[in-house]
Design a protein around this motif. Sequence first.
Motif, PDB file in Angstrom:
ATOM      1  N   TRP A 126      -2.968  14.654   6.108  1.00 53.08           N
ATOM      2  CA  TRP A 126      -1.636  14.207   6.517  1.00 53.08           C
ATOM      3  C   TRP A 126      -0.638  15.354   6.543  1.00 53.08           C
ATOM      4  O   TRP A 126       0.083  15.588   5.582  1.00 53.08           O
ATOM      5  N   LEU A 169       1.209  10.269   1.761  1.00 56.16           N
ATOM      6  CA  LEU A 169       1.265  10.459   3.213  1.00 56.16           C
ATOM      7  C   LEU A 169       2.740  10.561   3.588  1.00 56.16           C
ATOM      8  O   LEU A 169       3.523   9.651   3.243  1.00 56.16           O
ATOM      9  N   GLU A 209      -5.391  -2.840   4.640  1.00 56.17           N
ATOM     10  CA  GLU A 209      -4.509  -2.078   5.545  1.00 56.17           C
ATOM     11  C   GLU A 209      -4.263  -2.915   6.790  1.00 56.17           C
ATOM     12  O   GLU A 209      -5.229  -3.298   7.473  1.00 56.17           O
ATOM     13  N   CYS A 260      -6.871   7.474   3.689  1.00 56.24           N
ATOM     14  CA  CYS A 260      -7.708   8.664   3.871  1.00 56.24           C
ATOM     15  C   CYS A 260      -7.502   9.657   2.734  1.00 56.24           C
ATOM     16  O   CYS A 260      -8.421  10.406   2.378  1.00 56.24           O
ATOM     17  N   TYR A 282      -5.016  -2.591  12.546  1.00 56.96           N
ATOM     18  CA  TYR A 282      -3.629  -2.306  12.909  1.00 56.96           C
ATOM     19  C   TYR A 282      -3.363  -2.779  14.333  1.00 56.96           C
ATOM     20  O   TYR A 282      -4.258  -2.742  15.188  1.00 56.96           O
ATOM     21  N   HIS A 310      -9.794  -3.341   7.679  1.00 56.89           N
ATOM     22  CA  HIS A 310      -8.598  -2.665   8.188  1.00 56.89           C
ATOM     23  C   HIS A 310      -8.383  -3.019   9.652  1.00 56.89           C
ATOM     24  O   HIS A 310      -9.299  -2.910  10.461  1.00 56.89           O
ATOM     25  N   LEU A 358       3.673   9.883  10.071  1.00 54.50           N
ATOM     26  CA  LEU A 358       3.619   8.463  10.474  1.00 54.50           C
ATOM     27  C   LEU A 358       4.903   7.699  10.141  1.00 54.50           C
ATOM     28  O   LEU A 358       4.854   6.545   9.678  1.00 54.50           O
ATOM     29  N   ALA A 411       0.518  -1.754   5.385  1.00 52.31           N
ATOM     30  CA  ALA A 411       0.669  -0.304   5.420  1.00 52.31           C
ATOM     31  C   ALA A 411       1.991   0.012   6.140  1.00 52.31           C
ATOM     32  O   ALA A 411       2.141  -0.371   7.298  1.00 52.31           O
ATOM     33  N   ASN A 467     -12.813   4.577   0.842  1.00 53.43           N
ATOM     34  CA  ASN A 467     -11.925   4.038   1.878  1.00 53.43           C
ATOM     35  C   ASN A 467     -12.418   4.486   3.249  1.00 53.43           C
ATOM     36  O   ASN A 467     -12.749   5.657   3.438  1.00 53.43           O
ATOM     37  N   GLU A 468     -12.455   3.571   4.189  1.00 52.21           N
ATOM     38  CA  GLU A 468     -12.831   3.895   5.574  1.00 52.21           C
ATOM     39  C   GLU A 468     -13.996   4.893   5.600  1.00 52.21           C
ATOM     40  O   GLU A 468     -13.911   5.968   6.204  1.00 52.21           O
ATOM     41  N   ILE A 476       4.422   3.931   8.636  1.00 57.37           N
ATOM     42  CA  ILE A 476       3.961   2.804   9.470  1.00 57.37           C
ATOM     43  C   ILE A 476       4.933   1.616   9.308  1.00 57.37           C
ATOM     44  O   ILE A 476       6.143   1.807   9.458  1.00 57.37           O
ATOM     45  N   PHE A 487       0.859  -1.182   0.000  1.00 56.19           N
ATOM     46  CA  PHE A 487       0.000   0.000   0.000  1.00 56.19           C
ATOM     47  C   PHE A 487       0.903   1.243   0.000  1.00 56.19           C
ATOM     48  O   PHE A 487       1.849   1.311   0.791  1.00 56.19           O
TER      49      PHE A 487
HETATM   50  O1  AHR Z   1      -2.425   3.926   6.687  1.00 61.36           O
HETATM   51  C1  AHR Z   1      -2.694   5.127   7.345  1.00 61.36           C
HETATM   52  C2  AHR Z   1      -4.174   5.431   7.429  1.00 61.36           C
HETATM   53  O2  AHR Z   1      -4.795   4.486   8.235  1.00 61.36           O
HETATM   54  C3  AHR Z   1      -4.946   5.365   6.151  1.00 61.36           C
HETATM   55  O3  AHR Z   1      -4.866   6.525   5.414  1.00 61.36           O
HETATM   56  C4  AHR Z   1      -6.342   5.134   6.623  1.00 61.36           C
HETATM   57  O4  AHR Z   1      -7.119   4.440   5.687  1.00 61.36           O
HETATM   58  C5  AHR Z   1      -6.153   4.386   7.936  1.00 61.36           C
HETATM   59  O5  AHR Z   1      -6.895   4.942   8.946  1.00 61.36           O
END
Ligand code: AHR
Length: 491
Positions: free
Chosen positions: A97, A28, A296, A72, A240, A238, A312, A344, A173-174, A350, A24
């Motif tokens: 961002w 950003l 993600e 995002c 994390y 998604h 990030l 991500a 997305n999201e 990240i 991905f």
């Molecule tokens: O990967 C960073 C962000 O995390 C992405 O832009 C968003 O989709 C998620 O919240």
Amino acid sequence: METKVVVNADVSRGIINKNIYGQFSEHLGRCIYEGLWVGEDSPIPNTNGIRNDVLHALKELNIPILRWPGGCFADEYHWKDGIGPREGRKRMVNTHWGGLVENNHFGTHEFMMLCDLLETEPYINGNVGSGTVQEMSEWVEYMTFDGESPMANWRKENGKEEAWKLTYFGVGNENWGCGGNMRPQYYADLYRRFQTYVRNYGDNKIFKIAGGPNVDDYNWTEVLMRDATHLMDGLSLHYYVHPGGFENKGSATNFSETEWEVSMQKTVYMEELIEKHSTIMDKYDPEKRVHLIVDEWGGWYDVEPGTNPGFLYQQNTVRDALIAGVTLNIFNNHNERVQMANIAQMVNVIQAMVLTEEDKMLLTPTYHIFNMYKVHQDAERIALDIDTKMLEIDGKEYPQVSASASKANGVVNISLCNLDKGEKVTLDLDLRGVDFSDVTGEVVTSEKMNDYNSFENPDKIKPVDFKAIKVNEDKVTIELPAMSVVVLHVK
Ligand code: AHR
């Protein structure tokens, strides 16, 4: 307790889709600009503006699919700003961002060129949150229509005579969060509407991906599947690993033993999420036509001290090697429903594959895991049973060892992770249904859990030959070091 793994090499569990090993890249921080795109006039050696060091490193991974432009950012992106002569492209603010000026020098043509150079498939994410149906529809026309039309003619004027081949397209997305703060019923209706105008031109068939749930929002999956299954090919998920929670995620390098354990337990939680979302999907799609696409995932911590909080940027330790290895094992083991995943993110953001600092680049521990695990891409998953000790943190259990296995080109490849930060594991491997004379392997580990590759010491963590293998007829005993990822090759 004895740890035992039984592999039945003649019992097939289907193909592991190579797209599970996807990446991905978002607009950003320093992912696109600096990390990938430096421009043709940069003193950093480049190919058509893409830096060569990063390109060569990434090419080695056989990246099957690359998602872009967000995240995002996708729901704030207006593709028409990013085509035509670069000097004339609109400058906009990347409000999500870091509030930086986005000069749109990296747009559709540059992304498709990057995919060509990487020999990877594009996965483009369209804008539902702040875009229009017409804008989305025209993007697909611009990219994929070969005949005479306003968008196809415009693409030709911009130097691309033939249409691109584009299969994977995300419709938002999201959308429960940065993509519009919608409720699932509302998004399901918008999805139905927007996707109607995402057309197939000629023989280009678009695989439509609906914006899926956040972590354990099972209601979102229920509503989307109930209202739109017949109009989607994939549903995204998604998730994390934030060791300290979303607000105070914790340091990428300076973490405690407890944070290690929490990180491992939260990594393993991916399995529960996949199983529960899949159960809901099974209700509406028992044939498993709709793919679950984890587009993600990764370990996400506080940014590196002194860096822009909106960028990030974080370091990557042996803990990230474990997060990658364990998660990829989970995806391999759920290959029926999970057909694509995108870590991500690819560069500088990240859980990255590579980090850059001006003209320098380093490979992270995560890079090495993706390189070792590429043997599973499009390989045949084979049956594997594991009996392992359970560890525990905060009353939640997780296994000491995680494993998956596949075969391709006459070789059985088995990936094993020891999640225990302190204890090595002696493991009996029972290999059935395969005649073999040779077992080799590589291992990634380190002395300290906080070790990482820095620009001063870029090779601190890298794969080395794995020697702790004893073969006695068809029984193999191996010794997995604490906090290690091993890939074995049985021939
Ligand atoms: O990967 C960073 C962000 O995390 C992405 O832009 C968003 O989709 C998620 O919240």
